[in-house]
Design a protein around this motif. Sequence first.
Motif, short mmCIF file in Angstrom:
data_model
loop_
_atom_site.label_atom_id
_atom_site.label_comp_id
_atom_site.label_asym_id
_atom_site.label_seq_id
_atom_site.Cartn_x
_atom_site.Cartn_y
_atom_site.Cartn_z
N LYS A 113 3.33 14.28 7.67
CA LYS A 113 2.29 13.54 6.96
C LYS A 113 2.86 12.57 5.93
N ASP A 114 2.37 11.36 5.99
CA ASP A 114 2.72 10.27 5.08
C ASP A 114 4.17 9.81 5.18
N GLU A 115 4.91 10.31 6.19
CA GLU A 115 6.32 9.93 6.33
C GLU A 115 6.72 9.49 7.73
N ALA A 140 10.75 5.87 30.29
CA ALA A 140 10.46 6.76 29.17
C ALA A 140 10.64 5.98 27.88
N GLY A 141 9.67 6.11 26.98
CA GLY A 141 9.74 5.41 25.71
C GLY A 141 9.42 6.33 24.54
N VAL A 142 10.03 6.05 23.40
CA VAL A 142 9.74 6.77 22.17
C VAL A 142 9.60 5.74 21.06
N ILE A 143 8.45 5.77 20.38
CA ILE A 143 8.21 4.88 19.25
C ILE A 143 8.06 5.73 18.00
N THR A 144 8.82 5.36 16.95
CA THR A 144 8.79 6.12 15.71
C THR A 144 8.40 5.19 14.56
N PHE A 145 7.42 5.63 13.78
CA PHE A 145 6.98 4.94 12.57
C PHE A 145 7.47 5.78 11.40
N THR A 146 8.30 5.21 10.53
CA THR A 146 8.82 5.92 9.37
C THR A 146 8.40 5.17 8.11
N LEU A 147 7.86 5.91 7.15
CA LEU A 147 7.38 5.32 5.91
C LEU A 147 8.21 5.81 4.73
N LYS A 148 8.54 4.87 3.85
CA LYS A 148 9.26 5.20 2.62
C LYS A 148 8.56 4.48 1.47
N ALA A 193 0.87 -1.17 0.00
CA ALA A 193 0.00 0.00 0.00
C ALA A 193 0.91 1.22 0.00
N PRO A 194 0.47 2.32 -0.61
CA PRO A 194 1.32 3.51 -0.65
C PRO A 194 1.48 4.13 0.74
N PRO A 195 2.56 4.90 0.95
CA PRO A 195 2.78 5.51 2.27
C PRO A 195 1.58 6.30 2.80
N ALA A 196 0.87 7.01 1.95
CA ALA A 196 -0.29 7.79 2.42
C ALA A 196 -1.36 6.87 3.02
N ALA A 197 -1.57 5.71 2.43
CA ALA A 197 -2.57 4.76 2.94
C ALA A 197 -2.12 4.16 4.27
N VAL A 198 -0.83 3.85 4.39
CA VAL A 198 -0.31 3.27 5.63
C VAL A 198 -0.36 4.31 6.74
#
Length: 179
Positions: free
Chosen positions: A102-104, A121-129, A44-49
Amino acid sequence: MHPVTRSIALCALVFAIPCAAARALVTQAKPDGFLLTLSAEIAAPPAAVYSALGQVAGWWSSSHTWSGDAKNLSLPLEAGACFCERWAGGGVEHARVVFVKKDEILRLAGALGPLQEMAVAGVITFTLKSIEKGSRLEVTYRLSGDSSHSLDKVAPFVDQVLSQQVARLKAFAETGKPE
């Protein structure tokens, strides 16, 4: 074993499922913290994810909620928003949105689930390419705290839970269903 560590281990063992689609890697693990990294290709494209990330009630597992129902979850995709769970007579802030592109990129600060009572303390990062067949999702979860919690021993259980959620997100973004 610390009581919180024991409860995390029990939850992970009871609810963990094999996740061939997405598997986290415990990149670093020490008594005072850990770093999990994971990557998944999503058709699926990054915008959809990215949009699917904000529909957390559609893909997060109900078995990993305090209320027992993922429909009680919300995650607005805007800085300062709450990844929250609300139910009659209760509620919890799982994390706070601290960065959006947005979308990234979506970044949250918080200690998920039973980790919360450990005062870590926690940090979660979602990165889309964008990739040829859709998207590559990269997720990191860094957690730091008091070494008396033996966070290195907790990391594999958090790995299992996070892997399950990302596999469900992948399925949801691709099919509209988390399984």
